[in-house]
Design a protein around this motif. Structure first.
Motif, mmCIF file in Angstrom:
data_model
loop_
_atom_site.group_PDB
_atom_site.id
_atom_site.type_symbol
_atom_site.label_atom_id
_atom_site.label_comp_id
_atom_site.label_asym_id
_atom_site.label_seq_id
_atom_site.Cartn_x
_atom_site.Cartn_y
_atom_site.Cartn_z
ATOM 1 N N GLY A 88 0.753 -1.047 0.043
ATOM 2 C CA GLY A 88 -0.092 0.220 -0.057
ATOM 3 C C GLY A 88 0.924 1.238 0.134
ATOM 4 N N ALA A 89 1.921 1.247 0.804
ATOM 5 C CA ALA A 89 2.942 2.266 0.682
ATOM 6 C C ALA A 89 3.408 2.502 -0.690
ATOM 7 N N TYR A 90 3.747 1.457 -1.385
ATOM 8 C CA TYR A 90 4.387 1.653 -2.582
ATOM 9 C C TYR A 90 3.446 2.208 -3.496
ATOM 10 N N LEU A 91 1.981 1.613 -3.538
ATOM 11 C CA LEU A 91 1.110 2.272 -4.223
ATOM 12 C C LEU A 91 0.987 3.875 -4.154
ATOM 13 N N LEU A 92 0.902 4.252 -2.709
ATOM 14 C CA LEU A 92 0.843 5.765 -2.491
ATOM 15 C C LEU A 92 2.022 6.410 -3.007
ATOM 16 N N PHE A 93 3.231 5.799 -3.004
ATOM 17 C CA PHE A 93 4.309 6.320 -3.607
ATOM 18 C C PHE A 93 4.161 6.561 -4.988
ATOM 19 N N THR A 94 3.691 5.475 -5.939
ATOM 20 C CA THR A 94 3.191 5.690 -7.285
ATOM 21 C C THR A 94 2.228 6.828 -7.441
ATOM 22 N N ILE A 95 1.314 6.945 -6.848
ATOM 23 C CA ILE A 95 0.257 8.062 -6.834
ATOM 24 C C ILE A 95 0.990 9.372 -6.710
ATOM 25 N N VAL A 122 14.490 5.173 -0.285
ATOM 26 C CA VAL A 122 15.214 5.460 -1.972
ATOM 27 C C VAL A 122 14.025 6.091 -2.496
ATOM 28 N N LEU A 123 12.998 5.782 -2.696
ATOM 29 C CA LEU A 123 11.880 6.336 -3.724
ATOM 30 C C LEU A 123 10.891 7.181 -3.038
ATOM 31 N N ILE A 124 11.237 7.856 -2.297
ATOM 32 C CA ILE A 124 10.316 9.114 -1.643
ATOM 33 C C ILE A 124 9.999 10.053 -2.922
ATOM 34 N N PRO A 125 8.558 10.240 -3.153
ATOM 35 C CA PRO A 125 8.389 11.114 -4.152
ATOM 36 C C PRO A 125 8.507 12.478 -3.751
ATOM 37 N N TRP A 126 9.846 13.053 -4.107
ATOM 38 C CA TRP A 126 10.402 14.462 -3.585
ATOM 39 C C TRP A 126 9.332 15.535 -4.444
ATOM 40 N N PRO A 127 8.886 15.211 -5.577
ATOM 41 C CA PRO A 127 8.247 16.475 -6.086
ATOM 42 C C PRO A 127 6.969 16.604 -5.379
ATOM 43 N N PHE A 128 6.302 15.524 -4.916
ATOM 44 C CA PHE A 128 4.944 15.722 -4.031
ATOM 45 C C PHE A 128 5.317 16.236 -2.628
ATOM 46 N N VAL A 129 6.570 15.653 -2.213
ATOM 47 C CA VAL A 129 6.723 16.158 -0.830
ATOM 48 C C VAL A 129 7.085 17.553 -0.784
ATOM 49 N N MET A 130 7.829 18.157 -1.691
ATOM 50 C CA MET A 130 8.371 19.440 -1.895
ATOM 51 C C MET A 130 7.176 20.413 -2.197
ATOM 52 N N VAL A 131 6.488 20.050 -3.315
ATOM 53 C CA VAL A 131 5.462 20.922 -3.727
ATOM 54 C C VAL A 131 4.058 20.667 -3.329
#
Length: 171
Positions: free
Chosen positions: A88-95, A157-166
């Motif tokens: 589920g966390a990987y799915l959220l990271f994809t989104i 490693v795969l934290i979605p930085w664009p989502f986290v920052m923006v």
């Protein structure tokens, strides 16, 4: 002539029992000097095989089933729940990569070509699913804690930085 009573001393009572299999003894292997059994070797609880060939010895479970070393063991309930949470966390990271990448599309046109952006965008979107699938397949023969550690490392490693920052709304 001898009577039936004279032959009683030469045999045991029950020798004619059809369940006894006295005629089919396993043949000895000339190289090892041991009997060749077609049934796999297995030990009950409390016993452990040591020495040469011990990795081929199975285990007899409490219900009578024999599990051999190469047999796949079912995952425990805790491992299944942990894998579900991580999936589920990987799915959220994809989104998160999809939302963050779409939010940066206008800004990215000034830095890279549109084709380069599209390729990197879809690679970033596919990365969480690829990491999860690769880790799951490559750690099939490993202990479950090894699989969990690699999946947690992938989340770091795969934290979605664009989502986290923006974020989804932006600044």
């Amino acid at each position: 002539m001898s009577t039936g009573r004279d032959d009683d001393a030469l045999r045991w009572d029950g020798d004619d029992d059809p369940t006894l299999d006295v005629g089919s003894l396993p043949e000895a292997d000339p190289e090892r000097g041991a009997a060749d059994t077609s049934e796999p070797l297995a030990l009950p609880d409390g016993y452990q095989a040591v020495g040469k060939g011990s990795e081929k010895v199975g285990h007899i479970e409490s219900d009578g089933t024999v599990t051999m070393p190469g047999d796949a063991q079912p995952m425990s309930n805790g491992t299944l729940v942990t894998l579900g949470i991580l999936a589920g966390a990987y799915l959220l990271f994809t989104i998160g990569w999809i939302i963050g990448g779409i939010r940066l599309q206008g800004t990215a046109q000034f830095l890279v070509s549109p084709v380069g952006y599209q390729v990197s965008f879809w690679l970033a979107v596919a990365a969480p699913a690829l990491w999860f699938l690769t880790t799951y397949l490559l750690t099939r023969a490993s202990k479950s804690w090894v699989r969990i550690v690699w999946l947690i490392a992938g989340l770091v490693v795969l934290i979605p930085w664009p989502f986290v920052m923006v974020g989804a709304v932006g600044q």
